[in-house]
Design a protein around this motif. Structure first.
Motif, PDB file in Angstrom:
ATOM      1  N   GLY A 118     -11.798  14.215  15.622  1.00 43.18           N
ATOM      2  CA  GLY A 118     -10.548  15.063  15.635  1.00 43.18           C
ATOM      3  C   GLY A 118      -9.323  14.353  16.434  1.00 43.18           C
ATOM      4  O   GLY A 118      -8.477  15.069  16.954  1.00 43.18           O
ATOM      5  N   SER A 119      -9.299  13.095  16.436  1.00 45.94           N
ATOM      6  CA  SER A 119      -8.247  12.153  17.071  1.00 45.94           C
ATOM      7  C   SER A 119      -6.977  12.583  16.411  1.00 45.94           C
ATOM      8  O   SER A 119      -6.695  12.772  15.180  1.00 45.94           O
ATOM      9  CB  SER A 119      -8.528  10.831  16.933  1.00 45.94           C
ATOM     10  N   ILE A 120      -5.987  12.518  17.178  1.00 51.01           N
ATOM     11  CA  ILE A 120      -4.462  12.889  16.515  1.00 51.01           C
ATOM     12  C   ILE A 120      -3.580  11.707  16.476  1.00 51.01           C
ATOM     13  O   ILE A 120      -2.629  11.570  15.976  1.00 51.01           O
ATOM     14  CB  ILE A 120      -3.772  13.716  17.415  1.00 51.01           C
ATOM     15  N   THR A 121      -4.390  10.345  16.983  1.00 52.84           N
ATOM     16  CA  THR A 121      -3.794   9.129  16.545  1.00 52.84           C
ATOM     17  C   THR A 121      -3.417   8.909  15.130  1.00 52.84           C
ATOM     18  O   THR A 121      -4.743   9.121  14.385  1.00 52.84           O
ATOM     19  CB  THR A 121      -4.615   8.022  17.237  1.00 52.84           C
ATOM     20  N   ARG A 122      -2.321   8.240  14.742  1.00 57.46           N
ATOM     21  CA  ARG A 122      -2.316   8.163  13.344  1.00 57.46           C
ATOM     22  C   ARG A 122      -2.602   6.838  13.026  1.00 57.46           C
ATOM     23  O   ARG A 122      -2.365   5.859  13.837  1.00 57.46           O
ATOM     24  CB  ARG A 122      -0.707   8.343  13.066  1.00 57.46           C
ATOM     25  N   ILE A 123      -3.227   6.500  11.825  1.00 56.73           N
ATOM     26  CA  ILE A 123      -3.831   5.249  11.429  1.00 56.73           C
ATOM     27  C   ILE A 123      -3.248   4.656  10.290  1.00 56.73           C
ATOM     28  O   ILE A 123      -3.030   5.250   9.248  1.00 56.73           O
ATOM     29  CB  ILE A 123      -5.541   5.608  10.820  1.00 56.73           C
ATOM     30  N   ILE A 124      -2.957   3.449  10.617  1.00 57.40           N
ATOM     31  CA  ILE A 124      -2.370   2.525   9.476  1.00 57.40           C
ATOM     32  C   ILE A 124      -3.429   1.407   9.193  1.00 57.40           C
ATOM     33  O   ILE A 124      -3.564   0.589  10.212  1.00 57.40           O
ATOM     34  CB  ILE A 124      -0.910   1.931   9.738  1.00 57.40           C
ATOM     35  N   ILE A 125      -3.905   1.492   8.000  1.00 60.31           N
ATOM     36  CA  ILE A 125      -4.757   0.100   7.437  1.00 60.31           C
ATOM     37  C   ILE A 125      -3.797  -1.075   7.273  1.00 60.31           C
ATOM     38  O   ILE A 125      -3.156  -0.752   6.409  1.00 60.31           O
ATOM     39  CB  ILE A 125      -5.928   0.689   6.721  1.00 60.31           C
ATOM     40  N   LEU A 126      -4.325  -2.250   7.706  1.00 60.13           N
ATOM     41  CA  LEU A 126      -3.759  -3.649   7.085  1.00 60.13           C
ATOM     42  C   LEU A 126      -4.502  -4.215   6.492  1.00 60.13           C
ATOM     43  O   LEU A 126      -5.774  -4.415   6.923  1.00 60.13           O
ATOM     44  CB  LEU A 126      -3.036  -4.126   8.441  1.00 60.13           C
ATOM     45  N   THR A 127      -4.145  -4.672   5.168  1.00 61.25           N
ATOM     46  CA  THR A 127      -5.183  -5.290   4.497  1.00 61.25           C
ATOM     47  C   THR A 127      -4.599  -6.460   3.414  1.00 61.25           C
ATOM     48  O   THR A 127      -3.351  -6.452   3.187  1.00 61.25           O
ATOM     49  CB  THR A 127      -5.925  -4.465   3.591  1.00 61.25           C
ATOM     50  N   THR A 128      -5.362  -7.510   3.343  1.00 56.87           N
ATOM     51  CA  THR A 128      -4.919  -8.344   2.373  1.00 56.87           C
ATOM     52  C   THR A 128      -5.952  -8.219   0.809  1.00 56.87           C
ATOM     53  O   THR A 128      -5.722  -8.850   0.029  1.00 56.87           O
ATOM     54  CB  THR A 128      -5.202  -9.876   2.494  1.00 56.87           C
ATOM     55  N   PHE A 129      -6.836  -7.094   0.896  1.00 57.74           N
ATOM     56  CA  PHE A 129      -7.741  -6.765  -0.161  1.00 57.74           C
ATOM     57  C   PHE A 129      -7.147  -5.592  -1.220  1.00 57.74           C
ATOM     58  O   PHE A 129      -7.218  -4.334  -0.374  1.00 57.74           O
ATOM     59  CB  PHE A 129      -9.025  -6.655   0.481  1.00 57.74           C
ATOM     60  N   ALA A 130      -7.204  -5.607  -2.316  1.00 52.95           N
ATOM     61  CA  ALA A 130      -6.812  -4.761  -3.207  1.00 52.95           C
ATOM     62  C   ALA A 130      -7.933  -4.364  -3.786  1.00 52.95           C
ATOM     63  O   ALA A 130      -8.551  -4.258  -5.146  1.00 52.95           O
ATOM     64  CB  ALA A 130      -5.720  -4.834  -4.289  1.00 52.95           C
ATOM     65  N   ARG A 131      -9.227  -3.820  -2.930  1.00 54.39           N
ATOM     66  CA  ARG A 131     -10.423  -3.248  -3.325  1.00 54.39           C
ATOM     67  C   ARG A 131     -10.558  -1.780  -3.610  1.00 54.39           C
ATOM     68  O   ARG A 131      -9.926  -1.007  -2.605  1.00 54.39           O
ATOM     69  CB  ARG A 131     -11.465  -4.015  -2.396  1.00 54.39           C
ATOM     70  N   PRO A 132     -10.936  -1.604  -4.812  1.00 51.52           N
ATOM     71  CA  PRO A 132     -11.046  -0.166  -5.118  1.00 51.52           C
ATOM     72  C   PRO A 132     -11.877   0.881  -4.246  1.00 51.52           C
ATOM     73  O   PRO A 132     -11.491   1.834  -3.679  1.00 51.52           O
ATOM     74  CB  PRO A 132     -11.743   0.071  -6.461  1.00 51.52           C
ATOM     75  N   GLY A 133     -13.006   0.168  -3.634  1.00 47.74           N
ATOM     76  CA  GLY A 133     -13.833   1.018  -2.780  1.00 47.74           C
ATOM     77  C   GLY A 133     -13.357   1.331  -1.336  1.00 47.74           C
ATOM     78  O   GLY A 133     -13.288   2.126  -0.615  1.00 47.74           O
ATOM     79  N   TYR A 134     -12.500   0.161  -0.959  1.00 47.40           N
ATOM     80  CA  TYR A 134     -11.620   0.265   0.248  1.00 47.40           C
ATOM     81  C   TYR A 134     -10.589   1.561   0.024  1.00 47.40           C
ATOM     82  O   TYR A 134     -10.759   2.053   1.277  1.00 47.40           O
ATOM     83  CB  TYR A 134     -11.054  -0.995   0.700  1.00 47.40           C
TER      84      TYR A 134
END
Length: 200
Positions: free
Chosen positions: A73-89
């Motif tokens: 229940g964290s209120i920290t906003r999450i931004i994921i950084l990636t180099t992969f355009a993988r559908p499962g991710y």
């Protein structure tokens, strides 16, 4: 002031990102983590507004951290950084309700602007990552993913059947069905295909 935590296992990239973001008038980097477990500890103690998470890190991935933060229940906003355009991710990121899913190679000014938009309640997703995920959906069901993941950890069909309280034949059937869906000749190839697509 927007308080940021950066979790990235490549020290040089992490340091450069922190340095560049700190140059922004309204952004302050309050912590840096080299793996997912350290990120969770620092988020708990520092309570940053936004956490930038590398998708592939040791101990716990960025997606593991995002999923755990949702459970807590964290209120920290999450931004994921990636180099992969993988559908499962992408599927996992959406389920984990991350506020941002961005490419690593974008300009820092764009990242800073995305952070500001996320703070205002917007969701920021790189278009290239969306288009890369529209091609294929994960064909594996939850049980097939579970069994293939255990198999990837080196567990035998006998060990898996004991762990999951299934018969040996049932486990073999699940593996066979998973390999069929992945168009793989054997277990090793099936695991590689599933991991490459981010389906495990």
């Amino acid at each position: 002031m927007i308080r940021i935590l950066i979790a990235e296992d490549q020290r040089m990239l992490r340091g450069a990102l922190a340095l560049l973001l700190d140059l922004e008038d309204d952004i302050e980097v309050v912590g840096q983590a080299c793996d997912g477990q350290e990120a969770l500890s620092l988020i708990a103690s520092l309570q940053p507004d936004v956490c930038l998470l590398d998708i592939e890190m040791p101990v716990k991935t960025g997606l593991d951290v995002a999923e755990q933060l949702i459970e807590l229940g964290s209120i920290t906003r999450i931004i994921i950084l990636t180099t992969f355009a993988r559908p499962g991710y992408f599927e996992r990121a959406v389920k984990a309700n991350v506020q941002g899913y961005l490419l690593k190679d974008g300009p820092t000014e764009q990242l800073a602007e995305s952070i500001r938009r996320v703070m205002k309640g917007h969701r920021e997703i790189s278009p290239e990552l969306i288009f890369g995920t529209l091609k294929e959906e994960n064909p594996l069901n939850a049980r097939e993913r579970e069994i293939l993941s255990l198999s990837a950890q080196g567990k035998s069909a006998n060990e898996i059947s004991a762990m999951l309280h299934l018969s040996y034949g049932t486990v073999r059937n699940y593996i066979s069905e998973a390999l069929n869906k992945l168009d793989a000749k054997n277990r090793i190839e099936g695991i590689r295909v599933a991991e490459d697509k981010g389906w495990l």
